[in-house]
Write a protein that holds these residues in place. Structure first.
Motif, PDB file in Angstrom:
ATOM      1  N   THR A  61       0.706  -1.435   0.604  1.00 18.12           N
ATOM      2  CA  THR A  61       0.499  -0.142  -0.243  1.00 18.12           C
ATOM      3  C   THR A  61       0.944   1.206   0.302  1.00 18.12           C
ATOM      4  O   THR A  61       1.827   1.527   0.935  1.00 18.12           O
ATOM      5  N   ILE A  62       0.819   2.272  -1.082  1.00 21.75           N
ATOM      6  CA  ILE A  62       1.218   3.079  -0.857  1.00 21.75           C
ATOM      7  C   ILE A  62       0.869   4.458   0.277  1.00 21.75           C
ATOM      8  O   ILE A  62       1.262   5.140   0.469  1.00 21.75           O
ATOM      9  N   GLU A  63      -1.136   4.685  -0.648  1.00 15.69           N
ATOM     10  CA  GLU A  63      -1.571   5.750   0.475  1.00 15.69           C
ATOM     11  C   GLU A  63      -2.377   5.056   0.518  1.00 15.69           C
ATOM     12  O   GLU A  63      -3.294   4.360  -0.277  1.00 15.69           O
ATOM     13  N   PHE A  64      -3.379   5.294   1.656  1.00  8.95           N
ATOM     14  CA  PHE A  64      -4.859   5.178   1.946  1.00  8.95           C
ATOM     15  C   PHE A  64      -5.634   6.210   2.784  1.00  8.95           C
ATOM     16  O   PHE A  64      -5.212   7.557   3.328  1.00  8.95           O
TER      17      PHE A  64
ATOM     18  N   GLN B 299      11.207  -4.963   0.773  1.00  5.55           N
ATOM     19  CA  GLN B 299      12.225  -4.710   1.206  1.00  5.55           C
ATOM     20  C   GLN B 299      11.357  -2.910   1.620  1.00  5.55           C
ATOM     21  O   GLN B 299      12.325  -2.345   2.746  1.00  5.55           O
ATOM     22  N   GLN B 300      11.169  -2.882   0.295  1.00  5.04           N
ATOM     23  CA  GLN B 300      10.799  -2.106   0.077  1.00  5.04           C
ATOM     24  C   GLN B 300       9.440  -1.221   1.130  1.00  5.04           C
ATOM     25  O   GLN B 300       8.531  -2.071   1.835  1.00  5.04           O
TER      26      GLN B 300
ATOM     27  N   THR C 228      -2.939   8.518   4.849  1.00  7.29           N
ATOM     28  CA  THR C 228      -1.930   8.108   5.406  1.00  7.29           C
ATOM     29  C   THR C 228      -1.191   7.495   3.964  1.00  7.29           C
ATOM     30  O   THR C 228      -1.703   7.546   3.554  1.00  7.29           O
ATOM     31  N   ASN C 229       0.370   8.319   3.738  1.00  2.00           N
ATOM     32  CA  ASN C 229       1.224   7.874   3.313  1.00  2.00           C
ATOM     33  C   ASN C 229       1.976   6.748   3.758  1.00  2.00           C
ATOM     34  O   ASN C 229       2.780   7.112   5.134  1.00  2.00           O
ATOM     35  N   LEU C 230       2.203   5.569   3.081  1.00  2.00           N
ATOM     36  CA  LEU C 230       2.943   4.723   3.772  1.00  2.00           C
ATOM     37  C   LEU C 230       4.621   4.619   2.799  1.00  2.00           C
ATOM     38  O   LEU C 230       4.770   4.595   1.703  1.00  2.00           O
ATOM     39  N   LEU C 231       5.650   5.360   3.878  1.00  2.00           N
ATOM     40  CA  LEU C 231       7.114   5.233   2.901  1.00  2.00           C
ATOM     41  C   LEU C 231       8.130   4.549   3.276  1.00  2.00           C
ATOM     42  O   LEU C 231       8.449   4.655   2.201  1.00  2.00           O
TER      43      LEU C 231
ATOM     44  N   PRO D 166       8.504  -0.014   5.023  1.00  2.00           N
ATOM     45  CA  PRO D 166       7.365  -1.152   5.743  1.00  2.00           C
ATOM     46  C   PRO D 166       8.480  -0.439   7.267  1.00  2.00           C
ATOM     47  O   PRO D 166       9.349   0.042   7.424  1.00  2.00           O
TER      48      PRO D 166
ATOM     49  N   SER E  75       2.712   8.764   6.821  1.00  2.00           N
ATOM     50  CA  SER E  75       2.582  10.554   7.912  1.00  2.00           C
ATOM     51  C   SER E  75       1.278  10.104   7.376  1.00  2.00           C
ATOM     52  O   SER E  75       0.354   9.225   6.905  1.00  2.00           O
TER      53      SER E  75
ATOM     54  N   LYS F  86       9.977  11.759   0.764  1.00  2.00           N
ATOM     55  CA  LYS F  86      10.564  10.531   0.330  1.00  2.00           C
ATOM     56  C   LYS F  86      10.795  10.469  -0.691  1.00  2.00           C
ATOM     57  O   LYS F  86       9.718  10.412  -1.021  1.00  2.00           O
TER      58      LYS F  86
ATOM     59  N   VAL G 153       7.303  11.332  -2.362  1.00  2.00           N
ATOM     60  CA  VAL G 153       5.933  11.652  -1.992  1.00  2.00           C
ATOM     61  C   VAL G 153       6.576  12.590  -1.695  1.00  2.00           C
ATOM     62  O   VAL G 153       7.986  13.269  -0.780  1.00  2.00           O
TER      63      VAL G 153
END
Lengths: 151, 151, 151, 151
Positions: free
Chosen positions: A86-89, A150-151, B91-94, B96, B135, C110, C117
């Motif tokens: 998931t990049i964003e929600f 990793q990401q 939310t941005n998941l930057l 893991p 964030s 990021k 981002v």
């Protein structure tokens, strides 16, 4: 609504296997109710352990189920060797998450080789009535190999 | 960064009392590390029970802590008789959510009589290093009386 | 705030050349005030032609400048052969866009090989005072070759 | 899809009058195609003056039309004396805004006394085919009297 052609004919088993590895789903009692290419429905019982200060399910817990609904709707259309991130929600909380049971319907809006966009809706079930209580839009990325871990 | 004048001089006790009523915080082991008018810092230990399929903390669980960080940063500036509701968050998941401990810093960006906007950042602490991993921007609404419980 | 190492030493010329190809920037009178690796500042004069019903700049026009601020902050860190696409953005409107001049500060939060981002803030300048009126979080994707034009 | 009962029987005239006061709509050539309680459809022709660096309509300009679609869908359900403000919006750019004409369908997802949540979708029309190119979720606030002009 568009119907999608899965790239992986075994998407059902692949989605369920990944879902089972999400310990958070087990802990929250979330299960798969329905699964098809590009869509999924999840269910979660009310649990006082996950409430906010007014006794309703915490918005973040609702987001946890919505995120998994989006993620697995998207994952169902990805190739067999891809991992999903998931990049964003973004979630709109439309009404308190008040009920005995909650269901979450996720579906793909725009599949893509790298980026997939999904939407999900959360419904609270209370004495036989279902009410829309939250919605989510999520952006997912398909990654392969070590990059996915990793990401 | 702007400093805020709390409308309720007893905001510290009021925030902590409400936080303690959030059963989800207890269940997730989330605690208040620091609290001031318009800002809060929370901490959460790693817990395998709340992981996703790769063994990292589920994005929705991170969002749960971020939402509480935003909500209580905003709640600290509200009048004594107000309840706080999250209208929406993004939310941005930057990276893991990989680490032994996670901290969440929430702060008010724009206080308002009805609507308050907050931001929060999540850091993963792993072998002494802290890394920004997520964030959030959240919109809160202050409500009073019965409305706060119903909406 | 982190400082970034640009992958393309000629990022300044590359960003300005792309910016000049955005006809929307010329039409809106938006110019580059400051540019560095991973950050940019834009300025836009008030123009009645782009107002909403109360005479303030339309939220979408503010988002247009914020999106370009995010996009070019991100683009400055991309390799020389990459094109930049906005995947999504989210804007909070904190106060009316009321003023003679508006500035927009974008910066990378990021950077990433595929996904970057960024955040941006909009300020309204009115009789010497600057006020934060809007914020944006945006997710960008770097694409190369024909893919950049098609996606 | 839910059908809504407007609180103001003259919502049609009220929405159109406000829309006409949005100079940005005139400048962008955006017009109302269809209007009903809780929903609206807008259209915008392609205009090179509002493009980004690849010759497609700038994402912020698409957001301008989507924001107005959300705003007027919500405004149609508000009382006669209310003003509408956008608190926040989030847009996913699903495909390039490439076409001769663009249409925008906005609808209310959750009406409320203070807060209303809307969604909108943007379609690009190119040689007879319509393609979904962007989506938005927006949160609106109804305000009355002087507050509506100041906030």
């Amino acid at each position: 609504m568009p119907e999608f052609e899965p790239r992986d004919p075994d998407f059902d088993a692949r989605v369920r296997a990944s879902f089972e590895r999400q310990a958070a789903m087990t802990t929250l009692g979330i299960t798969i109710v329905r699964l098809d290419a590009g869509m999924i429905e999840l269910a979660m019982p009310y649990n006082e352990a996950f409430t906010q200060q007014h006794g309703f399910i915490h918005a973040g817990i609702m987001a946890t189920a919505l995120d998994s609904a989006c993620g697995y709707a998207g994952f169902s259309l990805m190739p067999a060797d891809a991992a999903v991130l998931t990049i964003e929600f973004k979630t709109n909380l439309l009404a308190p998450a008040k009920g005995e049971l909650f269901t979450f319907q996720g579906r793909v809006i725009k599949p893509g080789r790298t980026v997939t966009v999904c939407e999900a809706q959360a419904f609270a079930h209370d004495r036989g009535a279902a009410k829309l209580v939250a919605s989510m839009t999520a952006t997912l990325m398909a990654v392969t190999g070590r990059e996915g871990i990793q990401q």
